[in-house]
Design a protein around this motif. Structure first.
Motif, PDB file in Angstrom:
ATOM      1  N   PRO A   4       0.829  -1.204   0.000  1.00 39.60           N
ATOM      2  CA  PRO A   4       0.000   0.000   0.000  1.00 39.60           C
ATOM      3  C   PRO A   4       0.867   1.260   0.000  1.00 39.60           C
ATOM      4  O   PRO A   4       1.952   1.282   0.562  1.00 39.60           O
ATOM      5  N   THR A   8      -2.180   6.153   1.149  1.00 40.20           N
ATOM      6  CA  THR A   8      -3.378   5.361   1.431  1.00 40.20           C
ATOM      7  C   THR A   8      -3.480   5.070   2.922  1.00 40.20           C
ATOM      8  O   THR A   8      -4.536   5.225   3.529  1.00 40.20           O
ATOM      9  N   VAL A   9      -2.370   4.658   3.506  1.00 35.74           N
ATOM     10  CA  VAL A   9      -2.352   4.362   4.948  1.00 35.74           C
ATOM     11  C   VAL A   9      -2.611   5.640   5.734  1.00 35.74           C
ATOM     12  O   VAL A   9      -3.384   5.652   6.692  1.00 35.74           O
ATOM     13  N   THR A  12      -6.238   6.598   5.607  1.00 34.85           N
ATOM     14  CA  THR A  12      -7.038   5.683   6.424  1.00 34.85           C
ATOM     15  C   THR A  12      -6.888   6.018   7.901  1.00 34.85           C
ATOM     16  O   THR A  12      -7.873   6.000   8.648  1.00 34.85           O
ATOM     17  N   LEU A 102      -6.899  -1.119   2.312  1.00 35.26           N
ATOM     18  CA  LEU A 102      -5.671  -1.774   1.882  1.00 35.26           C
ATOM     19  C   LEU A 102      -5.916  -2.908   0.894  1.00 35.26           C
ATOM     20  O   LEU A 102      -5.099  -3.163   0.017  1.00 35.26           O
TER      21      LEU A 102
END
Length: 151
Positions: A4, A8-9, A12, A102
């Protein structure tokens, strides 16, 4: 397979901040409820020590108070259970958010359902907490003879 992206992480984690703060609030409520339970149990133990040595009206008052304490313990235990279940549902929400993001799964409906369930459990737990507080207020009575109202 590519892992990922950091963005993106990061996104989130940002989206999960609100449920995590809610989790912290539920933890504070649980701390309060467990503290009340400990005080209730302490009071029950002190009355249980006096109970065998009492007689007459004093004995009846101890039995009355022990019955109320027994009900309060049940109610606060229900409140603790429901709020803990709510916290677990919030943990599920956060986990589902990460899994969804993910693994690129579309589980938004399940995240919403878990959040709604968490709120319903929290509402129920707080209602039980309110009931226990009201029960404790009804149980607190200073005996009239100690108030010396006839003076």
């Amino acid at each position: 397979m590519e892992g990922p992206y950091l963005s993106t992480v990061s996104e989130t984690i940002q989206a999960a901040i609100a449920p995590v703060f809610l989790l912290a609030g539920i933890g504070a409520f649980l701390n309060t409820m467990v503290g009340r339970l400990a005080r209730i149990v302490d009071r029950a133990r002190s009355i249980e020590e006096l109970h065998p040595r009492s007689s007459g009206p004093e004995h009846e008052r101890h039995v009355w108070e022990l019955r109320i304490i027994d009900r309060r313990i049940s109610v606060i235990n229900n409140a603790i259970f429901l709020c803990t279940a709510s916290a677990l549902a919030i943990c599920l929400v956060v986990a589902l958010m990460f899994v969804s993001r993910l693994a690129n799964l579309h589980v938004g409906i399940w995240v919403a359902v878990a959040f709604i369930i968490s709120m319903l459990l929290l509402i129920s737990g707080l209602i039980y907490f309110l009931i226990e507080v009201r029960m404790s207020l009804r149980a607190i009575h200073v005996r009239e003879e100690l108030l010396e109202l006839d003076r």
